[in-house]
Design a protein around this motif. Structure first.
Motif, PDB file in Angstrom:
ATOM      1  N   ALA A 174      21.530   4.432 -23.472  1.00  0.00           N
ATOM      2  CA  ALA A 174      20.577   3.443 -22.963  1.00  0.00           C
ATOM      3  C   ALA A 174      19.241   3.541 -23.690  1.00  0.00           C
ATOM      4  O   ALA A 174      18.618   2.515 -24.014  1.00  0.00           O
ATOM      5  N   ALA A 175      18.785   4.774 -23.953  1.00  0.00           N
ATOM      6  CA  ALA A 175      17.526   4.945 -24.680  1.00  0.00           C
ATOM      7  C   ALA A 175      17.643   4.427 -26.114  1.00  0.00           C
ATOM      8  O   ALA A 175      16.707   3.813 -26.647  1.00  0.00           O
ATOM      9  N   ILE A 176      18.792   4.676 -26.745  1.00  0.00           N
ATOM     10  CA  ILE A 176      19.019   4.162 -28.102  1.00  0.00           C
ATOM     11  C   ILE A 176      18.986   2.638 -28.096  1.00  0.00           C
ATOM     12  O   ILE A 176      18.386   2.001 -28.978  1.00  0.00           O
TER      13      ILE A 176
ATOM     14  N   ASP B 159       2.816   8.876 -14.545  1.00  0.00           N
ATOM     15  CA  ASP B 159       3.159   7.756 -13.678  1.00  0.00           C
ATOM     16  C   ASP B 159       4.356   8.087 -12.788  1.00  0.00           C
ATOM     17  O   ASP B 159       4.440   7.622 -11.642  1.00  0.00           O
ATOM     18  N   ALA B 160       5.294   8.883 -13.307  1.00  0.00           N
ATOM     19  CA  ALA B 160       6.439   9.291 -12.496  1.00  0.00           C
ATOM     20  C   ALA B 160       6.003  10.174 -11.337  1.00  0.00           C
ATOM     21  O   ALA B 160       6.536  10.069 -10.219  1.00  0.00           O
ATOM     22  N   VAL B 161       5.022  11.051 -11.587  1.00  0.00           N
ATOM     23  CA  VAL B 161       4.484  11.881 -10.496  1.00  0.00           C
ATOM     24  C   VAL B 161       3.809  10.997  -9.454  1.00  0.00           C
ATOM     25  O   VAL B 161       4.017  11.160  -8.233  1.00  0.00           O
ATOM     26  N   ARG B 162       3.017  10.043  -9.893  1.00  0.00           N
ATOM     27  CA  ARG B 162       2.340   9.153  -8.942  1.00  0.00           C
ATOM     28  C   ARG B 162       3.351   8.381  -8.089  1.00  0.00           C
ATOM     29  O   ARG B 162       3.164   8.208  -6.876  1.00  0.00           O
TER      30      ARG B 162
ATOM     31  N   PRO C 132      11.448  10.804 -18.383  1.00  0.00           N
ATOM     32  CA  PRO C 132      10.836   9.647 -19.037  1.00  0.00           C
ATOM     33  C   PRO C 132      11.746   8.725 -19.829  1.00  0.00           C
ATOM     34  O   PRO C 132      11.306   7.641 -20.218  1.00  0.00           O
ATOM     35  N   ASN C 133      13.019   9.084 -20.100  1.00  0.00           N
ATOM     36  CA  ASN C 133      13.711   8.241 -21.069  1.00  0.00           C
ATOM     37  C   ASN C 133      14.106   6.881 -20.517  1.00  0.00           C
ATOM     38  O   ASN C 133      14.493   5.999 -21.284  1.00  0.00           O
ATOM     39  N   GLY C 134      13.968   6.664 -19.202  1.00  0.00           N
ATOM     40  CA  GLY C 134      14.152   5.324 -18.666  1.00  0.00           C
ATOM     41  C   GLY C 134      12.881   4.491 -18.699  1.00  0.00           C
ATOM     42  O   GLY C 134      12.903   3.295 -18.389  1.00  0.00           O
ATOM     43  N   ASP C 135      11.784   5.109 -19.089  1.00  0.00           N
ATOM     44  CA  ASP C 135      10.487   4.437 -19.181  1.00  0.00           C
ATOM     45  C   ASP C 135      10.380   3.754 -20.544  1.00  0.00           C
ATOM     46  O   ASP C 135      10.721   4.350 -21.566  1.00  0.00           O
TER      47      ASP C 135
ATOM     48  N   ARG D 231       8.036   3.435 -22.421  1.00  0.00           N
ATOM     49  CA  ARG D 231       7.193   4.203 -23.342  1.00  0.00           C
ATOM     50  C   ARG D 231       7.992   5.238 -24.132  1.00  0.00           C
ATOM     51  O   ARG D 231       7.541   5.699 -25.190  1.00  0.00           O
ATOM     52  N   PHE D 232       9.164   5.617 -23.623  1.00  0.00           N
ATOM     53  CA  PHE D 232       9.948   6.603 -24.355  1.00  0.00           C
ATOM     54  C   PHE D 232      10.464   6.005 -25.667  1.00  0.00           C
ATOM     55  O   PHE D 232      10.382   6.635 -26.724  1.00  0.00           O
ATOM     56  N   ALA D 233      10.988   4.791 -25.608  1.00  0.00           N
ATOM     57  CA  ALA D 233      11.408   4.116 -26.840  1.00  0.00           C
ATOM     58  C   ALA D 233      10.210   3.908 -27.763  1.00  0.00           C
ATOM     59  O   ALA D 233      10.308   4.088 -28.990  1.00  0.00           O
ATOM     60  N   GLU D 234       9.074   3.543 -27.187  1.00  0.00           N
ATOM     61  CA  GLU D 234       7.860   3.362 -27.989  1.00  0.00           C
ATOM     62  C   GLU D 234       7.458   4.667 -28.666  1.00  0.00           C
ATOM     63  O   GLU D 234       7.022   4.676 -29.832  1.00  0.00           O
ATOM     64  N   LEU D 235       7.600   5.779 -27.957  1.00  0.00           N
ATOM     65  CA  LEU D 235       7.298   7.096 -28.515  1.00  0.00           C
ATOM     66  C   LEU D 235       8.180   7.394 -29.717  1.00  0.00           C
ATOM     67  O   LEU D 235       7.684   7.839 -30.769  1.00  0.00           O
ATOM     68  N   VAL D 236       9.479   7.171 -29.586  1.00  0.00           N
ATOM     69  CA  VAL D 236      10.396   7.449 -30.696  1.00  0.00           C
ATOM     70  C   VAL D 236      10.024   6.604 -31.911  1.00  0.00           C
ATOM     71  O   VAL D 236       9.957   7.109 -33.045  1.00  0.00           O
TER      72      VAL D 236
END
Length: 341
Positions: free
Chosen positions: A60-62, A152-155, A286-289, A291-296
């Motif tokens: 899914a992240a890919i 954000d996940a903590v919040r 985070p990999n469902g966020d 931003r994770f794809a943006e990070l990669v």
């Protein structure tokens, strides 16, 4: 320098009941883990139908990276289960890939989190004649997108808890000796436990929590070898004794819901908190966020477009290696088993 592809390199996990035992044997080969420990962990996997969530989450992240406008083909390979990285690299060669970047699905340094991925690259290239050149991307534990996703996940998780909840960060435990074999003299920023502590500090700062704890989980080695402590379940019990009424666990050491997250935290730690009458919540990985794809993509662009690295700590950037060569001699060596020198 130009690149032809991105190799997404991960740990791997079983995708059916028959996969579990051979997968665990791959994971623990040469580590002296007793068979009874494998029996115990096998029960954990079978509790979820013999399927680890990690492969599906990686796919899914890919897909998210591919859907972001990313213009390089993305290949998927694992260390311990199919698709095995050796097979993926052979596929890349057949597709005429000559030079590729490698994204390892770990944010940190240390042997298991970093150098073992270098060993995966060495092993895969040795198995494929005229293999593509592979350049591993750097560690990203202090990248603002990584920290922001966890914050954000903590919040989001905190809305389930009383205002005085205790924030507890957790990561996979490792042998103390492996943690100390962090890097060249003076490069303590390579040390896994220090990086985990720094990422935890950054997330706690982002969410405005001055008090928090860093603990460990998923120990799997021989009992005679000291590992990083305290264990998360033991810590939940200690918090209860101190009168804490609610705990929010943030799996800062994981980028996705490995089985260790869904068993050690969502099952064991949550059940123990319930037995003690404590409120419990777990922050998402985070990999469902998005931003994770943006990070990669941003880590890739550091190489393809000269984008300046973004970091929130003053730790030296590390982990970027070519064809599996370590960052420095003796960097992040594995723990020595008793009797081994």
């Amino acid at each position: 320098m130009s690149y032809d592809a991105l190799l997404w390199l991960s740990f791997g996990g079983p995708e059916g009941p028959a996969d579990v035992r051979p997968f665990l044997e791959n994971v623990t080969r040469g580590r002296g883990v007793p068979p009874e420990r494998l029996d115990e962990v096998e029960v954990h996997y079978q509790h979820f139908g013999g399927v680890s969530p990690i492969n599906a989450l990686n796919r899914a992240a890919i897909d998210a990276v591919r859907g972001s406008g990313f213009d390089l083909p993305v290949y998927f390979g694992n260390r311990n289960w199919h698709p095995m990285v050796e097979d993926t690299l052979a596929e890349m060669k057949r597709d005429c890939v000559r030079r590729a970047l490698v994204f390892p699905t770990s944010a940190y340094g240390g042997y298991s989190a970093c150098r073992q991925y270098d060993e995966d690259i060495l092993r895969a290239r040795a198995a494929v004649l005229d293999a593509p050149e592979l350049v591993k991307l750097r560690q990203f534990f202090d990248h603002p997108l990584f920290i922001g996703a966890f914050a954000d996940a903590v919040r989001a998780a905190a809305v389930e808890l009383p205002a005085d909840y205790r924030l507890v960060f957790t990561a996979h435990s490792v042998p103390e000796s492996a943690d100390k074999a962090a890097g060249p003299p003076g490069e303590g920023g390579h040390r896994y436990s220090r990086q985990v502590a720094e990422a935890s500090r950054l997330v706690a700062l982002a969410v405005g929590r001055e008090e928090y704890d860093v603990v460990w989980q998923s120990r799997s080695g021989p009992p005679q070898i000291p590992w990083l402590e305290p264990d998360v379940v033991d810590h939940v019990e200690a918090l209860h004794k101190d009168g804490v009424s609610g705990v929010l666990v943030c799996p800062i050491g994981f980028v996705s819901d490995h089985l260790e997250v869904v068993w050690d935290l969502d099952t064991e730690a949550r059940d123990r908190a319930a037995e003690l009458g404590m409120a419990f919540a777990r922050a998402a990985t985070p990999n469902g966020d998005p931003r994770f794809a943006e990070l990669v993509v941003e880590l890739v662009r550091e190489h393809t477009d000269g984008v300046a690295p973004r970091k929130l700590s003053d730790f030296t950037a590390a982990g970027c290696t070519v064809n599996g060569a370590p960052c420095a001699p003796l960097c992040c060596e594995p723990a020595k088993r008793p009797g081994k020198h």
